[in-house]
Design an enzyme around this catalytic site. Structure first.
Site, PDB file in Angstrom:
ATOM      1  N   ARG A 112      34.081 -12.426  87.717  1.00 38.23           N
ATOM      2  CA  ARG A 112      34.127 -11.015  88.097  1.00 38.23           C
ATOM      3  C   ARG A 112      33.479 -10.142  87.021  1.00 38.23           C
ATOM      4  O   ARG A 112      33.580 -10.432  85.833  1.00 38.23           O
ATOM      5  CB  ARG A 112      35.588 -10.599  88.279  1.00 38.23           C
ATOM      6  N   THR A 410      29.024  -8.863 100.888  1.00 33.71           N
ATOM      7  CA  THR A 410      29.099  -9.943  99.920  1.00 33.71           C
ATOM      8  C   THR A 410      28.513 -11.154 100.629  1.00 33.71           C
ATOM      9  O   THR A 410      28.063 -11.040 101.759  1.00 33.71           O
ATOM     10  CB  THR A 410      30.586 -10.104  99.531  1.00 33.71           C
ATOM     11  N   THR A 428      28.751 -11.537  94.943  1.00 36.05           N
ATOM     12  CA  THR A 428      28.643 -10.184  95.474  1.00 36.05           C
ATOM     13  C   THR A 428      27.963  -9.246  94.491  1.00 36.05           C
ATOM     14  O   THR A 428      27.952  -9.503  93.290  1.00 36.05           O
ATOM     15  CB  THR A 428      30.052  -9.645  95.799  1.00 36.05           C
ATOM     16  N   GLU A 430      28.823  -6.014  95.613  1.00 38.40           N
ATOM     17  CA  GLU A 430      29.765  -5.049  96.180  1.00 38.40           C
ATOM     18  C   GLU A 430      29.229  -4.364  97.424  1.00 38.40           C
ATOM     19  O   GLU A 430      29.173  -4.976  98.477  1.00 38.40           O
ATOM     20  CB  GLU A 430      30.204  -4.034  95.112  1.00 38.40           C
ATOM     21  N   GLU A 449      30.412  -2.805  91.352  1.00 39.28           N
ATOM     22  CA  GLU A 449      31.746  -3.397  91.449  1.00 39.28           C
ATOM     23  C   GLU A 449      32.851  -2.517  90.891  1.00 39.28           C
ATOM     24  O   GLU A 449      34.000  -2.640  91.310  1.00 39.28           O
ATOM     25  CB  GLU A 449      31.804  -4.733  90.693  1.00 39.28           C
ATOM     26  N   SER A 477      39.096  -8.943  96.654  1.00 40.19           N
ATOM     27  CA  SER A 477      39.739  -9.612  97.788  1.00 40.19           C
ATOM     28  C   SER A 477      39.085 -10.955  98.092  1.00 40.19           C
ATOM     29  O   SER A 477      39.430 -11.605  99.085  1.00 40.19           O
ATOM     30  CB  SER A 477      39.670  -8.720  99.028  1.00 40.19           C
ATOM     31  N   GLY A 499      34.624  -7.454 101.861  1.00 42.62           N
ATOM     32  CA  GLY A 499      35.564  -6.576 101.183  1.00 42.62           C
ATOM     33  C   GLY A 499      36.984  -7.029 101.423  1.00 42.62           C
ATOM     34  O   GLY A 499      37.297  -8.218 101.402  1.00 42.62           O
TER      35      GLY A 499
END
Length: 601
Positions: A112, A410, A428, A430, A449, A477, A499
C-alpha cells in the site's frame, strides 16, 4: 474487447535478442493473430486470469519459459500497467497474496502507498474545512509513496525464480509496440479528458494529437518502455533512491499543470526521504474457516480480509445452498451491512491503530452479530458497530458512521503454475486515471490513494482509525483471497477491483461458488449486489430489473441501480490436476483467461 496488435510475444523476444547494435533489423517474421479473448480456460502447466488479453498473455509467456506463479504475476501486472494505465501501474500500490505449494502456506505483501512523513490528520483540510473530493483527487496532495515497484521486487526476492528485468520484458515490448484501443480504454479516457487536458504531459500521452484515441488505433507508450528498461537495469532503487524517484518527487511537489487550464493543482509534500523509507511489508494473512475450508486474505492496512472473513463467519450458520435466491441475497446483504459497520469503526493501519483483527474474525463475535439478522425484516443503515473485544449478543456499541468513498478503478489478476503455487494480486492507482498527473517523460500516472483516508472524522464523537498520519497507509478494501481444503491445497483463488465494492464482490463470488454451486466463471458473471452500511443497496441491472428486487423490497430493502460492480478474476484447481482460469464475461469488455496447455473441459 481489446484486440492486441498482431504480434507473437515469444517470437518478438527472440528476434530482438539477435539484432546487434548498429545492425539493420531483419525482416519482421509473420505475426500470428492472438487467440480470441475468452472468460474461461482449462488446462495444464499453469493459468492466468486478468481483465486484459495482452496482460494474461505476458503471464502465460513467463510460465511457458519456466517461470513460476510469482514471476508470471509480476509480468502480468507490468503489462496491465501498459494496457490498463488508468487502473494500475508503477505509480500505485496493491496487495499480493501467495500460496506456496511446497510448504502449503499462504504469505502476503502489503504494498500500500504511504502518506508523506510530514502528513497529519489535517492533510485534506483547507481553511478549517475538508476539501471537496474533486479538488483533492487531482492534486499532489493525493499522491502517496508508490508501493508497486517494491511489491514486485519483494515478491521476486522471496518467492520468484526470475530477475525483475526478465519478467518486465513482455510489458516493455508491449509498451514499445502498442496495443489496440478498445471501447473501454476510449471511454475511460473520455471520462478523464477534461482533467487530463490540465496537465500537458498527461494530455500528450493519453490524448495523442490532442484527440481521444480512436477505437482500433494502436496506442504506444515508449516512455513507459524506457521506464521498465531502467527498472530492469537498475532495480527498483531507481525509484526509491534514484533519478526516477527524484522525478516523482518533483512532479508531486510542483504538479506540471497548464496555467491556461485554470486548475488549482494543489502541491503535495513528498520527499526523497519518504521514498527511501518505503518498505513493502511481509505479513501474515487473515484466516477464517468456512464450510470446512480455510479462507486466507490480506490483513490490515486493508480491510478486505477482515471484512470478507467476518461476513463469511456471520453466514456460516445459514445453509445458503438450500436458501431461495431471495433468502440468499437477503442474508448476503445483511451480513455485508454488519461487517461494514464494524470495518468503519475498527480497521486502519495497524502501525498506527490498535486494530482488533483477531477478534473481528472470531466466530464468537460473528455469532453475536449474526443474531441481528431477521428473515422478515431489514436492518437500518448506517448500523452501529459492535465491540469485537467484548461481544454482546445482538448489541451495537457507539454511533454509526457511513462508509467513506473509495475510487473504483483498480485491477486484479490471479495466477497458478505447474508446481501448484498460486497468486492473487490486486493493484491500483485508486481513481480511474489516478491523480491525473503523469510523471514527465516516464509514461505513468501517479496515484491518488491518499484520498482513501477520511478527510475528517466520519463521526466526530468516535475515534476514526482512518485519518491521515505521517507515513500512514490509508485503509483499503482490496481483498485478494485464496481458499484451501483440509489438506491445505488450493480450491479457488479470487479477487476484484471496485473500491469498497471489492469486499462484496469477493464475498458474493465465494458464496456463489462454494454455497450455491455455480461454476467459477458463472459465480463471477452473476449479477451483483453491494451493501456497504448504507441506506440503499446497489444492484446491477440483472438484479435491479428482476422479480427478486420486488421480493426483497417487500422485506424492507431499498435499492439503487449501479450499471457495473467489480471485474473479478479467479483460478480453480481441478481434481485431476488441471487448472481452470476464469474472468468476466462482459464487465469491462470481458476478461481474459488463459492456460499454458489447453485441455478439454
Amino acid at each position: 474487447m481489446r484486440r492486441p496488435v498482431a504480434r507473437n510475444l515469444t517470437v518478438l523476444a527472440v528476434s530482438a535478442a539477435v539484432v546487434s547494435v548498429g545492425a539493420a533489423a531483419p525482416p519482421a517474421a509473420p505475426h500470428r493473430p492472438a487467440a480470441p479473448k475468452t472468460p474461461v480456460a482449462v488446462g495444464y502447466g499453469g493459468a492466468v486470469a486478468s481483465v486484459d488479453q495482452d496482460a494474461s498473455a505476458a503471464g502465460v509467456e513467463v510460465l511457458r519459459k519456466g517461470g513460476n506463479a510469482v514471476d508470471a504475476a509480476v509480468a502480468t501486472a507490468a503489462a496491465l500497467g501498459v494496457t490498463e494505465p488508468y487502473s494500475a501501474g508503477v505509480g500505485g500500490g496493491g496487495y499480493f497474496v501467495y500460496y506456496d505449494a511446497k510448504s502449503r502456506t499462504v504469505r502476503t505483501i502489503d504494498g500500500r502507498e504511504t502518506a508523506p512523513l510530514t502528513a497529519d490528520e489535517n492533510l485534506f483540510t483547507e481553511n478549517g474545512k475538508p476539501l471537496a473530493f474533486a479538488d483533492a483527487v487531482t492534486s499532489g496532495l493525493a499522491v502517496g509513496t508508490p508501493g508497486t515497484p517494491a511489491t514486485w521486487q519483494t515478491a521476486l526476492d522471496k518467492w520468484g525464480s526470475r530477475r525483475l528485468a526478465s519478467v518486465l520484458e513482455p510489458a516493455e515490448r508491449l509498451a514499445q509496440g502498442g496495443f489496440t484501443v478498445d471501447d473501454t480504454f476510449r471511454s475511460q479516457t473520455a471520462a478523464n479528458e477534461q482533467r487530463f487536458r490540465s496537465f500537458p504531459d498527461t494530455a500528450k500521452l493519453f490524448l495523442p494529437g490532442g484527440r481521444l484515441p480512436a477505437v482500433g488505433s494502436t496506442f504506444k507508450n515508449p516512455d513507459l518502455a524506457r521506464t521498465y528498461q531502467e527498472l530492469g537495469r537498475k532495480g527498483v532503487g531507481a525509484i526509491y533512491h534514484g533519478e526516477l524517484g527524484k522525478d516523482i518527487v518533483a512532479t508531486v511537489n510542483k504538479p506540471p499543470v497548464d496555467p491556461a487550464s485554470g486548475w488549482n493543482a494543489r502541491p503535495g509534500d513528498l520527499s526523497a526521504k519518504d521514498l527511501a523509507a518505503y518498505r513493502a511489508k511481509l505479513q501474515a494473512p487473515t484466516k477464517t474457516s468456512y464450510r470446512g475450508l480455510d479462507v486466507y486474505s490480506i490483513a490490515p492496512s486493508s480491510s478486505g480480509g477482515t471484512t470478507v472473513g467476518e461476513a463469511l463467519n456471520i453466514l456460516e450458520r445459514t445453509d445458503l445452498s438450500k436458501a431461495s435466491k431471495a433468502q440468499y441475497l437477503h442474508r448476503f446483504i445483511e451480513a455485508s451491512r454488519i461487517a461494514f459497520a464494524d470495518r468503519g469503526r475498527w480497521v486502519g493501519d495497524p502501525a498506527f491503530e490498535d486494530v482488533p483483527a483477531k477478534e473481528l474474525l472470531s466466530q464468537r463475535y460473528a455469532d453475536s452479530r449474526a443474531c441481528l439478522i431477521k428473515d422478515d425484516a431489514v436492518l437500518t443503515s448506517p448500523l452501529a458497530p459492535g465491540d469485537p473485544r467484548h461481544p454482546a449478543s445482538c448489541a451495537g456499541r457507539g454511533t454509526a458512521a457511513p462508509t467513506t468513498y473509495e475510487g473504483e478503478n483498480t485491477t486484479h489478476l490471479t495466477v497458478a503454475d505447474k508446481w501448484g503455487n498460486v497468486v492473487a494480486y490486486t493493484l491500483t492507482i485508486e481513481q480511474t486515471g489516478g491523480s491525473g498527473i503523469t510523471v514527465p517523460g516516464r509514461g505513468f500516472l501517479l496515484n491518488n490513494e491518499l484520498t482513501d483516508f477520511s478527510f475528517a472524522p466520519a463521526n466526530p464523537a468516535v475515534h476514526d482509525p482512518n485519518l491521515p498520519g505521517p507515513g500512514k497507509r490509508p485503509r483499503s478494501s482490496i481483498a485478494p483471497t485464496i481458499v484451501l481444503d483440509k489438506h491445505q491445497r488450493p480450491v479457488v483463488a479470487v479477487g476484484s477491483p471496485g473500491g469498497a465494492t471489492i469486499i462484496t464482490t469477493v464475498l458474493q463470488t465465494l458464496t456463489g461458488f462454494l454455497d450455491r454451486g455455480l461454476p467459477l466463471v458463472d459465480a463471477i458473471a452473476a449479477p451483483r449486489a453491494s451493501q456497504r452500511n448504507a441506506a440503499q443497496t446497489e444492484l446491477e441491472p440483472g438484479l435491479y430489473d428482476s422479480g427478486l428486487r420486488a421480493e426483497l423490497e417487500a422485506l424492507g430493502h431499498a435499492f439503487k441501480s449501479n450499471p457495473e460492480i467489480g471485474a473479478a478474476t479467479g483460478v480453480q484447481r481441478l481434481p485431476d490436476g488441471r487448472w481452470l482460469a476464469a474472468a468476466e464475461k462482459q464487465r469491462r469488455g470481458g476478461g481474459s483467461a488463459m492456460v499454458v496447455r489447453p485441455a478439454r473441459r
